[in-house]
Design a protein around this motif. Structure first.
Motif, PDB file in Angstrom:
ATOM      1  N   HIS A 243     -24.396  -6.919 -13.527  1.00 32.26           N
ATOM      2  CA  HIS A 243     -24.018  -6.788 -14.937  1.00 32.26           C
ATOM      3  C   HIS A 243     -23.711  -8.160 -15.556  1.00 32.26           C
ATOM      4  CE1 HIS A 243     -23.410  -2.657 -13.496  1.00 32.26           C
ATOM      5  NE2 HIS A 243     -23.529  -2.276 -14.767  1.00 32.26           N
ATOM      6  N   GLN A 244     -24.119  -9.216 -14.867  1.00 31.53           N
ATOM      7  CA  GLN A 244     -23.949 -10.586 -15.355  1.00 31.53           C
ATOM      8  C   GLN A 244     -22.485 -10.920 -15.603  1.00 31.53           C
ATOM      9  OE1 GLN A 244     -26.515 -12.945 -15.614  1.00 31.53           O
ATOM     10  NE2 GLN A 244     -27.529 -11.301 -14.460  1.00 31.53           N
ATOM     11  N   LEU A 245     -21.626 -10.430 -14.719  1.00 31.53           N
ATOM     12  CA  LEU A 245     -20.200 -10.728 -14.794  1.00 31.53           C
ATOM     13  C   LEU A 245     -19.772 -11.454 -13.521  1.00 31.53           C
ATOM     14  CD1 LEU A 245     -18.796  -7.353 -16.190  1.00 31.53           C
ATOM     15  CD2 LEU A 245     -19.091  -9.491 -17.447  1.00 31.53           C
ATOM     16  N   VAL A 246     -18.817 -12.350 -13.650  1.00 30.20           N
ATOM     17  CA  VAL A 246     -18.249 -13.095 -12.535  1.00 30.20           C
ATOM     18  C   VAL A 246     -16.798 -12.676 -12.355  1.00 30.20           C
ATOM     19  CG1 VAL A 246     -17.666 -15.379 -11.626  1.00 30.20           C
ATOM     20  CG2 VAL A 246     -19.783 -15.058 -12.905  1.00 30.20           C
ATOM     21  N   HIS A 247     -16.406 -12.405 -11.111  1.00 29.95           N
ATOM     22  CA  HIS A 247     -15.025 -12.015 -10.859  1.00 29.95           C
ATOM     23  C   HIS A 247     -14.100 -13.222 -10.911  1.00 29.95           C
ATOM     24  CE1 HIS A 247     -11.466 -10.596  -8.626  1.00 29.95           C
ATOM     25  NE2 HIS A 247     -11.857  -9.361  -8.956  1.00 29.95           N
ATOM     26  N   GLY A 248     -14.366 -14.222 -10.126  1.00 33.63           N
ATOM     27  CA  GLY A 248     -13.638 -15.482 -10.180  1.00 33.63           C
ATOM     28  C   GLY A 248     -12.258 -15.496  -9.549  1.00 33.63           C
ATOM     29  N   ASN A 249     -11.818 -14.377  -8.956  1.00 36.60           N
ATOM     30  CA  ASN A 249     -10.447 -14.333  -8.429  1.00 36.60           C
ATOM     31  C   ASN A 249     -10.378 -13.544  -7.128  1.00 36.60           C
ATOM     32  OD1 ASN A 249      -7.637 -14.744  -8.419  1.00 36.60           O
ATOM     33  ND2 ASN A 249      -7.269 -12.814  -9.492  1.00 36.60           N
ATOM     34  N   VAL A 250     -11.407 -13.670  -6.299  1.00 32.55           N
ATOM     35  CA  VAL A 250     -11.437 -12.939  -5.031  1.00 32.55           C
ATOM     36  C   VAL A 250     -10.478 -13.601  -4.045  1.00 32.55           C
ATOM     37  CG1 VAL A 250     -12.875 -12.115  -3.147  1.00 32.55           C
ATOM     38  CG2 VAL A 250     -13.823 -12.288  -5.462  1.00 32.55           C
ATOM     39  N   SER A 251      -9.542 -12.812  -3.527  1.00 30.61           N
ATOM     40  CA  SER A 251      -8.565 -13.333  -2.566  1.00 30.61           C
ATOM     41  C   SER A 251      -7.841 -12.160  -1.929  1.00 30.61           C
ATOM     42  CB  SER A 251      -7.556 -14.256  -3.253  1.00 30.61           C
ATOM     43  OG  SER A 251      -6.709 -13.508  -4.113  1.00 30.61           O
ATOM     44  N   ASN A 252      -6.903 -12.465  -1.018  1.00 34.86           N
ATOM     45  CA  ASN A 252      -6.127 -11.395  -0.391  1.00 34.86           C
ATOM     46  C   ASN A 252      -5.168 -10.743  -1.370  1.00 34.86           C
ATOM     47  OD1 ASN A 252      -4.390 -13.533  -0.678  1.00 34.86           O
ATOM     48  ND2 ASN A 252      -3.550 -13.410   1.409  1.00 34.86           N
ATOM     49  N   GLU A 253      -4.942 -11.361  -2.537  1.00 42.52           N
ATOM     50  CA  GLU A 253      -4.057 -10.778  -3.543  1.00 42.52           C
ATOM     51  C   GLU A 253      -4.818  -9.953  -4.567  1.00 42.52           C
ATOM     52  OE1 GLU A 253      -1.912 -14.168  -5.068  1.00 42.52           O
ATOM     53  OE2 GLU A 253      -0.173 -13.613  -3.890  1.00 42.52           O
ATOM     54  N   SER A 254      -6.129 -10.016  -4.550  1.00 45.99           N
ATOM     55  CA  SER A 254      -6.930  -9.211  -5.468  1.00 45.99           C
ATOM     56  C   SER A 254      -7.590  -8.033  -4.755  1.00 45.99           C
ATOM     57  CB  SER A 254      -7.998 -10.075  -6.143  1.00 45.99           C
ATOM     58  OG  SER A 254      -8.868 -10.619  -5.181  1.00 45.99           O
ATOM     59  N   VAL A 255      -7.299  -7.855  -3.482  1.00 46.52           N
ATOM     60  CA  VAL A 255      -7.828  -6.735  -2.701  1.00 46.52           C
ATOM     61  C   VAL A 255      -6.686  -5.790  -2.379  1.00 46.52           C
ATOM     62  CG1 VAL A 255      -8.938  -6.042  -0.546  1.00 46.52           C
ATOM     63  CG2 VAL A 255      -9.718  -8.097  -1.752  1.00 46.52           C
ATOM     64  N   PHE A 256      -6.933  -4.485  -2.550  1.00 45.47           N
ATOM     65  CA  PHE A 256      -5.932  -3.459  -2.298  1.00 45.47           C
ATOM     66  C   PHE A 256      -6.511  -2.425  -1.329  1.00 45.47           C
ATOM     67  CE2 PHE A 256      -4.766  -5.520  -6.153  1.00 45.47           C
ATOM     68  CZ  PHE A 256      -3.381  -5.532  -6.154  1.00 45.47           C
ATOM     69  N   VAL A 257      -5.634  -1.818  -0.560  1.00 36.07           N
ATOM     70  CA  VAL A 257      -6.035  -0.878   0.490  1.00 36.07           C
ATOM     71  C   VAL A 257      -5.571   0.515   0.088  1.00 36.07           C
ATOM     72  CG1 VAL A 257      -5.954  -0.342   2.948  1.00 36.07           C
ATOM     73  CG2 VAL A 257      -5.798  -2.727   2.186  1.00 36.07           C
ATOM     74  N   VAL A 258      -6.506   1.447   0.010  1.00 31.65           N
ATOM     75  CA  VAL A 258      -6.175   2.825  -0.372  1.00 31.65           C
ATOM     76  C   VAL A 258      -5.730   3.605   0.858  1.00 31.65           C
ATOM     77  CG1 VAL A 258      -7.700   2.791  -2.367  1.00 31.65           C
ATOM     78  CG2 VAL A 258      -8.593   3.508  -0.147  1.00 31.65           C
ATOM     79  N   LYS A 259      -5.403   4.858   0.665  1.00 31.83           N
ATOM     80  CA  LYS A 259      -4.818   5.679   1.721  1.00 31.83           C
ATOM     81  C   LYS A 259      -5.707   5.789   2.946  1.00 31.83           C
ATOM     82  CE  LYS A 259      -2.818  10.291   2.400  1.00 31.83           C
ATOM     83  NZ  LYS A 259      -2.538  11.610   1.763  1.00 31.83           N
ATOM     84  N   SER A 260      -7.011   5.803   2.759  1.00 32.19           N
ATOM     85  CA  SER A 260      -7.939   5.945   3.874  1.00 32.19           C
ATOM     86  C   SER A 260      -8.110   4.671   4.680  1.00 32.19           C
ATOM     87  CB  SER A 260      -9.308   6.399   3.353  1.00 32.19           C
ATOM     88  OG  SER A 260      -9.843   5.411   2.470  1.00 32.19           O
ATOM     89  N   GLY A 261      -7.545   3.559   4.205  1.00 30.92           N
ATOM     90  CA  GLY A 261      -7.722   2.284   4.880  1.00 30.92           C
ATOM     91  C   GLY A 261      -8.861   1.457   4.328  1.00 30.92           C
ATOM     92  N   GLU A 262      -9.578   1.970   3.341  1.00 32.56           N
ATOM     93  CA  GLU A 262     -10.682   1.233   2.729  1.00 32.56           C
ATOM     94  C   GLU A 262     -10.154   0.201   1.733  1.00 32.56           C
ATOM     95  OE1 GLU A 262     -14.317   4.190   2.200  1.00 32.56           O
ATOM     96  OE2 GLU A 262     -12.450   5.135   1.614  1.00 32.56           O
ATOM     97  N   TRP A 263     -10.896  -0.875   1.600  1.00 38.12           N
ATOM     98  CA  TRP A 263     -10.523  -1.932   0.677  1.00 38.12           C
ATOM     99  C   TRP A 263     -11.138  -1.670  -0.696  1.00 38.12           C
ATOM    100  CZ3 TRP A 263     -11.053  -7.300   3.604  1.00 38.12           C
ATOM    101  CH2 TRP A 263     -10.189  -7.282   4.711  1.00 38.12           C
TER     102      TRP A 263
END
Length: 743
Positions: free
Chosen positions: A152-172
């Motif tokens: 979609h021609q978008l850049v995230h620019g903030n990938v890190s351990n603080e921008s990743v969250f873990v749901v109940k199933s253990g998936e990121w």
């Protein structure tokens, strides 16, 4: 009033146009792209389901115009970016200079990595194979989310351990949308605020004064570097405070990451942006991700609808072999969900039961088992596939004890009971064997009416092994039969099988009697059990004969204990009263009688032949009989051994069960001693007499796996009949509901 205010969004901590209630604080993400988000637990007002709420207060001391712009960008992008791999946003609102964003329930990855207890809860271990499998799946989801974003021609620019969250199933899930902007957007948030990021999270080209506008032509360059920074933060073991001073060049010194991940990590963190590995290539080339058993298993489960029955069974079998490598949380909330969906929509088979039950064996909490596995078991019992039912029944010991009681009685018992009337002999046999594991969960009403009726019917089955297993089942469930009907149910159930021409069936009945003696009343032992099993002491099979004597020994031992509880004084008073009221009764007076007469008085007063036959004689001299004459004790044994049934003339006299043998002659002149039973020397030996419980013989007589010759070819043994001239066992004794009668 408070309820009404909450309903219109004006009461408590409710926020207008925000249908969620804030809960306790979970984490404060202070280094989260310089936006101090407060992560809170929350609930949805309609159904009370759990959510996670991100809260940013613009009035806080750390707030600025830049942080407010980035927080508003999160609120806007979260509701519009409905891409796979991103954290699902339910709603967002700005109220009183505070921004609230409600998402699916989750925990920050940085929180899980920093807390060993939470880490073990999600991955079963702090490091190791299961943790690596969870990370492999997480990197795959984050990479897929970035690839979809780049399309979609978008850049995230903030990938890190603080921008990743873990749901109940253990998936990121990927979040942290503060800097999301168009790739060609010159005044986008990323180009305006990238300087606030730590150095290790910024590509080398952005550290120059030009900002990299001309040296970063590829859309993946920025986020590929961020993905490498995420990998480094997971395996470096450093907290955010120490990570904040790490340089990009320092990341290559990490030696703790798995070997299969190192080549992919090196490609993502290349200093030359033109040579930096694209993220989609990382997904296919990094062996850590593409070769993960966990990732491959989930891919195959997603493609079940496209496979034929043979390929689906191959997937289920392979899944069973690699299941132990996966984190338990993932098995519970990902794999079970996919298997359940396959069962409901026609993609399941008997083979699919194996991985389901293997997961069930790892669930020790009955509540969790009832929520996740029990609904699948109920669905499988409704299946019309006989192979599915056979697999269910043969594995009942693994899952039945953990099933909810209400589910078994209300939903499972009805389809389960159809197996008793199946035309398939294997299905009938496995049903009665599995019944042992379900009975402890059934109501007494079902046990009294249905269970006893079905077991009784199978005791008359045309297949000998099924009749045997039905008797074994009745013994094993004896403790759960209602007390009011237990003794007679057991006596009738075991007694009718004593006449079965199938040898294992007779053995099962005798062992069942031996193991359930403590459940039977003294009257049943004396009037039904001992007379009923005695004819089998002449059986052609030596094991049957040995068991008969053990059952009789156990019964006699129980009767001896009961006899010791009978008040002797009452019996003496009755005898004296009888002698006084009937002077001609033949009972000698203790004053005028000699020693022998005195010793024989209680037996004569009882008016029964049993007192002089089975009791201990005080003297070898003549004893008084019921008609007033004196006879010698030896003459009783002699008469018995010669086959005559000389009963006393008293009206209350009872005929003996059988003619006495020479062995019984000794019993008339000495105290009774139980026959000595040889110690068991093989698996065919029974347990010692008097053993309690139904499992004492379960191992030596199995459930009849090997089918013997057709029962119709067998002929009843002549030893089953009551051959003694002085006794005939009525049908009413065991099968008809009454005690055994002797003629």
């Amino acid at each position: 009033m408070s309820f009404f205010l909450r309903a219109i969004g004006l009461g408590g901590n409710s926020i207008p146009n925000f249908n969620f209630t804030l809960g306790e604080e979970i984490e404060v993400l202070r280094g989260y792209a310089a936006v101090p988000w407060v992560v809170r637990a929350g609930t949805r007002n309609e159904d009370g389901s759990k959510v996670t709420i991100f809260e940013f207060n613009a009035n806080s001391a750390s707030s600025s115009s830049a942080t407010m712009d980035m927080a508003r960008n999160v609120s806007k992008r979260a509701k519009t970016l409905m891409l796979p791999g991103f954290l699902r946003c339910y709603d967002s609102v700005e109220y009183n200079n505070t921004i609230y964003v409600a998402t699916e329930e989750c925990l920050p990855l940085v929180r899980i990595l920093g807390d060993p207890e939470i880490k073990r809860d999600y991955y079963d271990e702090e490091s190791g194979e299961r943790f690596d499998e969870g990370v492999a799946l997480g990197l795959r989801h984050v990479s897929q989310a970035l690839v979809a974003l780049h399309k979609h021609q978008l850049v995230h620019g903030n990938v890190s351990n603080e921008s990743v969250f873990v749901v109940k199933s253990g998936e990121w899930r990927l979040f942290g949308l503060e800097l999301v902007a168009g790739h060609n957007e010159e005044n986008g948030l990323y180009r305006r605020y990238w300087s606030i990021l730590p150095d290790y999270r910024r590509p080398p080209e952005t550290l120059t004064s030009s900002g990299g506008s001309s040296t970063s032509p590829a859309i993946h360059n920025v986020d590929a570097w961020g993905l490498g920074a995420l990998i480094f933060s997971v395996y470096s073991g450093l907290d955010n405070e120490r990570l904040s001073v790490v340089k990009g060049s320092d990341m290559r010194s990490c030696r703790t990451m798995p070997r299969t991940l190192q080549s992919g990590f090196t490609g993502l963190t290349g200093t030359n942006p033109k040579l930096r590995m694209p993220i989609d290539k990382f997904l296919t080339d990094a062996e850590f991700v593409s070769g993960s058993e966990y990732v491959l298993a989930l891919q195959q489960l997603d493609e079940l609808a496209l496979k034929d029955a043979t390929d689906r069974d191959a997937v289920y079998r392979h899944l069973t072999t690699v299941m132990d490598m996966f984190p338990l949380r993932a098995c519970k909330y990902i794999i079970l969900a996919k298997l359940s969906a396959a069962m409901q929509f026609g993609g399941g088979s008997a083979t699919a039961l194996e991985p389901i039950l293997k997961i069930g064996t790892r669930l020790t909490d009955p509540v969790v088992f009832g929520e996740l596995v029990a609904p699948i078991v109920m669905t499988l019992f409704l299946s019309q596939d006989p192979m599915v039912r056979l697999r269910l029944l043969s594995s009942a010991a693994q899952y039945a004890p953990l099933l909810p009681v209400t589910l078994v009685n209300d939903k499972i018992w009805a389809p389960f009971s159809t197996g008793f009337n199946s035309t398939n002999a294997n299905l009938r046999e496995l049903t009665v064997r599995a019944l042992v594991h379900f009975v402890p969960l059934l109501d007494e009403k079902i046990i009294s009416s249905d269970v006893i009726r079905y077991v009784t019917a199978l005791q008359q089955d045309r297949e000998g092994p099924i009749r045997t297993n039905a008797t074994i089942c009745l013994c094993l469930i004896a403790d759960h039969i209602p007390v009011a009907i237990r003794p007679k149910t057991l006596v009738h159930g075991f007694g009718r099988m004593l006449r079965d021409p199938f040898l294992p069936s007779r053995l099962a009945a005798l062992r069942s009697f031996q193991g359930t003696t403590h459940h039977l009343t003294p009257q049943l032992l004396a009037e039904a059990v001992i007379p009923g099993v005695a004819p089998l002491s002449l059986d052609a099979n030596s094991e049957v004969r040995d068991l008969v004597f053990r059952v009789m020994d156990a019964s006699l031992e129980s009767l001896k204990k009961h006899a010791g509880t009978i008040p002797v004084a009452v019996a003496a008073d009755d005898s004296q009263q009888a002698a006084t009221s009937n002077p001609n009764s033949g009972v000698a007076s203790p004053v005028s009688a000699g020693p022998a007469t005195t010793a024989a008085a209680p037996a004569a007063a009882a008016g029964s032949f049993w007192g002089s036959w089975g009791g201990k004689s005080a003297s070898t001299g003549p004893a008084a009989t019921a008609n007033g004459t004196a006879v010698n004790n030896n003459s009783i044994a002699s008469a018995s051994s010669s086959g005559s049934n000389n009963a006393p003339s008293s009206a209350t006299a009872v005929k003996p069960l059988s003619t006495a043998t020479p062995k019984h002659q000794d019993a008339t002149t000495s105290s009774y001693s139980a026959p000595v039973v040889p110690a068991p020397t093989s698996s065919s030996s029974a347990t010692t007499a008097g053993g309690s419980g139904g499992n004492s013989w379960e191992d030596e007589l199995d459930f009849g796996e090997s089918k013997p010759a057709a029962v119709s070819s067998l002929r009843p043994s002549s030893s089953l009949a009551a051959t003694n001239s002085g006794m005939k066992l009525k049908k009413k004794g065991f099968g008809g509901g009454g005690a055994a009668k002797v003629e």
